[in-house]
Structure formats: C-alpha cells, structure tokens
Design an enzyme around this catalytic site. Structure first.
Site, PDB file in Angstrom:
ATOM      1  N   HIS A  91       0.930  -1.057  -0.074  1.00 38.32           N
ATOM      2  CA  HIS A  91      -0.429   0.148   0.097  1.00 38.32           C
ATOM      3  C   HIS A  91       0.830   1.452  -0.182  1.00 38.32           C
ATOM      4  O   HIS A  91       1.669   1.175   0.578  1.00 38.32           O
ATOM      5  CB  HIS A  91      -1.055  -0.314   1.644  1.00 38.32           C
ATOM      6  CG  HIS A  91       0.102   0.477   2.524  1.00 38.32           C
ATOM      7  ND1 HIS A  91       0.313   1.497   3.537  1.00 38.32           N
ATOM      8  CD2 HIS A  91      -0.099  -1.528   3.481  1.00 38.32           C
ATOM      9  CE1 HIS A  91       0.257   0.917   4.429  1.00 38.32           C
ATOM     10  NE2 HIS A  91       0.818  -0.283   4.563  1.00 38.32           N
ATOM     11  N   ASP A  93      -1.119   4.583   0.640  1.00 36.22           N
ATOM     12  CA  ASP A  93      -1.340   5.390   1.493  1.00 36.22           C
ATOM     13  C   ASP A  93      -0.423   5.179   3.185  1.00 36.22           C
ATOM     14  O   ASP A  93       0.131   4.062   2.976  1.00 36.22           O
ATOM     15  CB  ASP A  93      -2.563   4.911   2.136  1.00 36.22           C
ATOM     16  CG  ASP A  93      -2.586   3.851   2.722  1.00 36.22           C
ATOM     17  OD1 ASP A  93      -2.191   2.766   2.603  1.00 36.22           O
ATOM     18  OD2 ASP A  93      -4.030   3.642   3.016  1.00 36.22           O
ATOM     19  N   ASP A 124       6.507   1.767   7.455  1.00 36.96           N
ATOM     20  CA  ASP A 124       4.426   1.159   7.016  1.00 36.96           C
ATOM     21  C   ASP A 124       3.926   1.486   5.678  1.00 36.96           C
ATOM     22  O   ASP A 124       2.965   3.094   6.040  1.00 36.96           O
ATOM     23  CB  ASP A 124       4.252   1.106   8.978  1.00 36.96           C
ATOM     24  CG  ASP A 124       2.579   0.803   8.479  1.00 36.96           C
ATOM     25  OD1 ASP A 124       2.803  -0.017   7.374  1.00 36.96           O
ATOM     26  OD2 ASP A 124       1.883   0.244   8.963  1.00 36.96           O
ATOM     27  N   GLU A 157      -5.472   1.242   2.752  1.00 37.95           N
ATOM     28  CA  GLU A 157      -5.265   0.434   3.467  1.00 37.95           C
ATOM     29  C   GLU A 157      -5.678   0.673   4.811  1.00 37.95           C
ATOM     30  O   GLU A 157      -5.563  -0.324   6.366  1.00 37.95           O
ATOM     31  CB  GLU A 157      -3.396  -0.731   3.612  1.00 37.95           C
ATOM     32  CG  GLU A 157      -3.181  -1.635   4.227  1.00 37.95           C
ATOM     33  CD  GLU A 157      -2.158  -1.206   6.044  1.00 37.95           C
ATOM     34  OE1 GLU A 157      -3.032  -2.871   6.649  1.00 37.95           O
ATOM     35  OE2 GLU A 157      -2.729  -0.471   6.318  1.00 37.95           O
ATOM     36  N   GLU A 158      -5.092   1.899   5.094  1.00 39.50           N
ATOM     37  CA  GLU A 158      -4.866   2.557   6.809  1.00 39.50           C
ATOM     38  C   GLU A 158      -6.326   2.651   6.875  1.00 39.50           C
ATOM     39  O   GLU A 158      -6.251   3.634   8.196  1.00 39.50           O
ATOM     40  CB  GLU A 158      -4.031   3.779   6.533  1.00 39.50           C
ATOM     41  CG  GLU A 158      -2.099   3.300   6.317  1.00 39.50           C
ATOM     42  CD  GLU A 158      -2.104   2.561   7.296  1.00 39.50           C
ATOM     43  OE1 GLU A 158      -2.547   1.993   8.401  1.00 39.50           O
ATOM     44  OE2 GLU A 158      -0.326   2.382   7.518  1.00 39.50           O
ATOM     45  N   ASP A 184       3.936  -6.357   4.305  1.00 35.27           N
ATOM     46  CA  ASP A 184       3.899  -4.728   5.290  1.00 35.27           C
ATOM     47  C   ASP A 184       3.965  -5.983   6.838  1.00 35.27           C
ATOM     48  O   ASP A 184       2.588  -5.307   7.399  1.00 35.27           O
ATOM     49  CB  ASP A 184       2.434  -4.562   5.442  1.00 35.27           C
ATOM     50  CG  ASP A 184       1.916  -3.225   5.837  1.00 35.27           C
ATOM     51  OD1 ASP A 184       2.555  -2.409   6.193  1.00 35.27           O
ATOM     52  OD2 ASP A 184       0.765  -3.171   5.349  1.00 35.27           O
ATOM     53  N   HIS A 217     -31.795   4.798  41.139  1.00 33.90           N
ATOM     54  CA  HIS A 217     -31.453   4.645  42.689  1.00 33.90           C
ATOM     55  C   HIS A 217     -30.684   3.543  43.229  1.00 33.90           C
ATOM     56  O   HIS A 217     -30.962   2.434  43.223  1.00 33.90           O
ATOM     57  CB  HIS A 217     -32.274   5.416  43.323  1.00 33.90           C
ATOM     58  CG  HIS A 217     -31.685   6.166  44.334  1.00 33.90           C
ATOM     59  ND1 HIS A 217     -30.828   4.759  45.733  1.00 33.90           N
ATOM     60  CD2 HIS A 217     -31.267   7.723  44.863  1.00 33.90           C
ATOM     61  CE1 HIS A 217     -30.307   6.039  46.782  1.00 33.90           C
ATOM     62  NE2 HIS A 217     -30.777   7.721  45.334  1.00 33.90           N
TER      63      HIS A 217
HETATM   64 ZN   LIG Z   1       0.759  -1.321   6.812  1.00 34.38          ZN
END
Ligand SMILES: [Zn+2]
Length: 285
Positions: A91, A93, A124, A157-158, A184, A217
């Site tokens: 990925h 992103d 990452d 992915e994120e 990943d 109560h």
């Molecule tokens: Zn990742």
C-alpha cells in the site's frame, strides 16, 4: 540468464544510495488516505509507484480507479507458464502524521539519522514496497526473473481497504496467482531477516446492552436490578479465561496445532519474555 544471487546482491549494494534517494522521494509524498485534502497526493503516490513498475520493465502497468483511492497494478508474465505467479501486495497510503509537534523532523521531509530514515510511511510501508521493487530490480538487472510477477499496490490500507474486496472480486482473472506476498510486516531484529507467514486477525463489534427503562437509584434498586455497566464488564472479562485463552465458543475450531518443527524454529527467534518486558515496560507478562 539464470538468477545470480551474488550479482543481484552486489547490484543492490552498488545502487543503495539511489534506492535510498528514491525512497526519500516516495516518503516525501504526503499520501494520507484519511485526509480528503490529500487526494492529489494520493494520485501522485499511485503514479509514482506506476512509474517504478514501468522502469522495472513490468507490463500492463495501470493506475486503476476505485470508489476512493486507486490501485496500482503491473505484471511480468514472461518467466514461462511452468513458473509460478507471485502476487506482491503493498500500500502506498500512510497514517496521518499528527500530532506534528512530536516529530523531530518534518513527517514528509524524511531525514536520515544514523542508520534510520525518519518520515511518515518510511516503515509502514513505503520502505517495504521499495524493498520489494528494488529486490526485483536487482534480480532483473543481473539475470532473468525466475517467477512471474503481479503487483497490487493499494491506497486504502490505513482506512481498512474499503474498496479492495470489490476490486479483487471484479478482477479475479487479472489477479490470479499461485502465491501472494504481503511485506507489510517487520523484521524481528536488525540481524534477523524475517518471513512472516501468519498474521493475527481482528474483529470488532459494537455491542448495545439495554437494561432498565430509566436511571435507577442505587440505594433503592442496587442488588435487585443488574447494572448494565456491570453486565458489560462481566461479558468483556469473560472473553478470556485465567490463562488468557479466548472463551468464545468455536473460536479455536479451525486453528491448526503447531508442528514440533515449527515450535523449534520459533524458539530460535530472539524475542523472548525478557524482550517483551523490556519493550513494553509492563511489570509482568
Ligand atoms: Zn501497512
């Protein structure tokens, strides 16, 4: 020309400075998938990856739109029909960089300090995408790629990959493969190249518990009517037993027992109880 691992490694070492500067370029693109304002950066990152695949000599390179962020695809099917097709997932992103004040150098102006590169997405997972690309380049430049390749590099992915399921279903033929690699992941230690072959899953739920029709109560009703907050605590606490095993019925039904050889391999890894204590600061495991 057959694969020559020595030559490929030598190529990787010689070209390391260029690989690093390309990684810095990649990490400099603020491709934050959660941020609507980052839409142009998302497109830019996708095209950047497509450019890498093209330069690597991949065919049929495409930036394929989805409802949200595009998927980058590319393939190499010249290894021969008798060779497996390996799909490499990745990925482009990254997570948002906030809180910005905690960064020692700007998140999208990567800085090298010691052996490390500091920038959002360096680990990452733009770093791993680059590692896969550059491993293939090193092999391709010093011999023939020994397997067929397909690349699927997504941009969601994120945010939980909302478009990926549909994308895969709609492109079954295109993505058909014998193996899929997902880099990943991480390395267990600096000197321990790591192949991760199992990942922990994740399931989460919103649970609504209804109780009495109005606030009660505690002096009048405590002990007679169960407090929903207490019931929730009991439910959550009951999901594990004293050994930490999950108590949900059927949870372990399809978990395969670990082979003895596997246990022995795992025992050789450098992560032990002492390391977990050190890394977490927890008083005990
Ligand atoms: Zn990742």
């Amino acid at each position: 020309m057959p694969v020559n691992l020595h030559a490929a490694l030598a190529y990787a070492q010689e070209n390391q400075p260029r690989f690093l500067s390309e990684l810095i370029e990649f990490v400099s693109i603020p491709s934050v998938s959660t941020d609507p304002a980052a839409k142009p950066a998302m497109q830019q990152a996708a095209e950047w990856v497509a450019g890498q695949l093209q330069r690597l000599g991949m065919d049929n390179v495409q930036v394929m739109p989805t409802e949200k962020h595009p998927v980058v695809y590319g393939e190499f099917l010249e290894a021969g029909v008798d060779k497996p097709v390996v799909l490499i997932y990745g990925h482009y992103d990254v997570q948002p960089a906030e809180p910005l004040e905690l960064w020692h150098s700007p998140a999208f102006a990567p800085e090298q300090r010691g052996d490390n590169l500091y920038g959002r997405g360096a680990s990452d997972m733009k770093g791993q995408v680059m590692a896969a690309l550059k491993a293939c380049e090193s092999l391709a430049q010093t011999g023939d790629l020994p397997v067929n390749l397909k690349w699927l590099i997504e941009g969601e992915e994120e945010i939980g990959s909302p478009s990926l399921g549909k994308f895969i279903a709609e492109h079954k033929e295109l993505l058909a493969c014998d193996f899929a690699i997902n880099p990943d992941t991480g390395m267990i230690a600096l000197d321990a190249p790591t192949i991760t072959y199992g990942l922990r899953g994740l399931a989460y739920f919103e649970l609504r518990l209804t109780g009495p029709a109005q606030d009660l109560h505690s002096g009048l009703f405590g002990g007679s009517v169960h407090n929903p907050a207490v019931v929730l605590c009991e439910l959550i606490a009951g999901m594990h037993d004293e050994q930490g095993r999950v108590t949900l019925p059927g949870f372990y039904d399809r978990v395969r027992p670990m082979a003895e050889a596997e246990r022995q391999e795992l025992r050789r890894l450098p992560n032990n109880d002492a390391l977990y204590l050190e890394q977490t600061g927890a008083p005990r495991l």
